[in-house]
Write an enzyme that holds these catalytic residues in place. Structure first.
Site, mmCIF file in Angstrom:
data_model
loop_
_atom_site.group_PDB
_atom_site.id
_atom_site.type_symbol
_atom_site.label_atom_id
_atom_site.label_comp_id
_atom_site.label_asym_id
_atom_site.label_seq_id
_atom_site.Cartn_x
_atom_site.Cartn_y
_atom_site.Cartn_z
ATOM 1 N N ASP A 251 1.071 -0.977 -0.426
ATOM 2 C CA ASP A 251 -0.155 0.155 -0.032
ATOM 3 C C ASP A 251 0.649 1.475 0.135
ATOM 4 O OD1 ASP A 251 1.369 -0.271 2.584
ATOM 5 O OD2 ASP A 251 -0.594 0.201 3.566
ATOM 6 N N ASP A 278 -4.421 -7.501 4.488
ATOM 7 C CA ASP A 278 -4.350 -7.631 6.068
ATOM 8 C C ASP A 278 -5.869 -6.374 6.557
ATOM 9 O OD1 ASP A 278 -3.686 -7.941 8.552
ATOM 10 O OD2 ASP A 278 -1.805 -5.840 8.411
#
Length: 383
Positions: A251, A278
């Protein structure tokens, strides 16, 4: 599920052999029949004509803590699993491992029972369970509750061995500081996918764990010993040891883009670096805060943290992660999508997931430069 033969045409198709143009993807009864030139499309097929873009396999996400406003830890029941499954399928993750973060034995047992029930009921997208803890390292606890972290006892091992016999997939994240190599060996012999995470272990310790059967590292770079000049640590072990694969949160927050690029280029096979979200409760929802083990998690853009700033999971869709690794590591399209599809599917032994090929599940995404356009899960259109 319909027995009608369906064909998707008008988009390029990402297959294990490469990207095909002027072909149709055929599926029926939730399974892919194959990919055929448009001129050979059976006349009996119901054809859906698409306006460009690319057909890719549905994403396989092995680390999903929550979604749709729900967290598995907060309500480990069937309703939560349904909510998570729907939320993630709509953003492209058609196969997920619901993930329980370190919690009490009671909550763990409830999560196990709920996942077994979900699999038996055939809730779409639930392919097993990931237990992230409680047998971790206090030194690398991250957002896990330190009061709940503890070494693995025989009763814990017995519970895991019983669970893997009742689930198609069980993945367990442990720290070598809190388990023995014999326990790792017992788990892997029973079919558990053992992953090393939230650990301050040395390279040598990780190497012994891999020799005992550990096959993975959880969220590479995060909550683990880093690679230094005299001690390679968990990161060095994940990249050097071919026995280990590694999940990566791409990310740009959890891992610097340069570190993403270096890890992908440095990974020694046959193990691979694959993508995970996640994801927390915010995935597929518009909420900006939620509770985990009684502590508030706050969302600021795509960053999730505890009140003290500790990263607490991620707000990340895997299509964005794919785009990021293309940008960060200059990866070819196929290699980037493999990281969110075929590679995690192979790690858990599911050759019927993560690929557009005859016999695979009809989990299909239609994507373009504009984003995710359509999702088919087990042959059913969702969007």
């Amino acid at each position: 599920m319909t027995s009608e033969l369906q064909a998707l045409a008008g988009a390029d198709i990402l297959t294990p052999a490469g990207i095909l143009q002027d072909h149709a993807l055929l599926f029926t009864e939730g399974r892919i029949e194959g990919v055929t030139p448009l001129s050979n499309t059976p006349g009996t097929a119901r054809v859906s004509r698409l306006d460009g873009g690319l057909l890719v396999p549905g994403f396989v996400d092995l680390q999903v803590n929550g979604g749709g406003g729900a967290m598995l830890n907060n309500a480990p029941d069937l309703e939560t699993l349904r909510t998570m499954s729907v939320a993630h399928a709509r953003i492209g993750a058609t196969s997920i491992l619901p993930t329980l973060i370190t919690d009490t034995t009671g909550v763990t047992r409830r999560a196990i029972a709920a996942t077994i029930a979900a699999v038996n009921e055939g809730i779409a997208g639930i392919v097993g369970l990931h237990l992230e803890g409680p047998h971790l390292s206090q030194a690398r606890k991250g957002a896990h509750d330190a009061a709940l972290i503890r070494p693995m006892a025989q009763a814990d091992l017995d519970l895991l061995l019983d669970t893997v016999a009742r689930l198609p997939i069980l993945k367990v994240t442990v720290a070598p500081e809190s388990v023995t190599d014999d326990q790792i060996h017992a788990m892997t012999q029973a079919g558990i996918v053992v992953s090393l995470g939230h650990t301050d272990a040395s390279f040598e310790t990780c190497q012994k764990a891999a020799q005992a059967g550990a096959r993975c590292v959880t969220h590479l770079f995060n909550a683990q010993s880093q690679m230094g000049n005299r001690e390679p640590g968990v990161v060095g072990a994940a990249l050097a040891l071919g026995e280990l694969s590694a999940g990566l949160i791409a990310d740009g927050i959890h891992v610097h883009p340069v570190s993403v690029r270096n890890a992908i280029r440095a990974k020694n096979g046959p193990g691979s670096v694959f993508l995970v979200s996640d994801a927390m409760a915010t995935a597929g929802s518009d909420i900006d805060s939620f509770l985990l083990n009684g502590r508030q998690i706050l969302r600021d853009g795509n960053r999730l943290t505890l009140a003290d700033g500790t990263l607490a999971g991620a707000h990340l869709e895997l299509l964005d992660a794919v785009r990021n690794v293309i940008a960060f590591a200059q990866l070819p399209l196929q290699a980037a999508f493999d990281m969110a599809t075929r590679l995690p599917a192979d790690l858990i032994g599911r050759s019927d997931l993560g690929r557009l090929a005859a016999g695979a599940r009809a989990n299909v995404l239609h994507v373009s430069d504009h984003g995710l356009l359509q999702v088919w899960q087990e042959g059913h259109a969702l969007r």
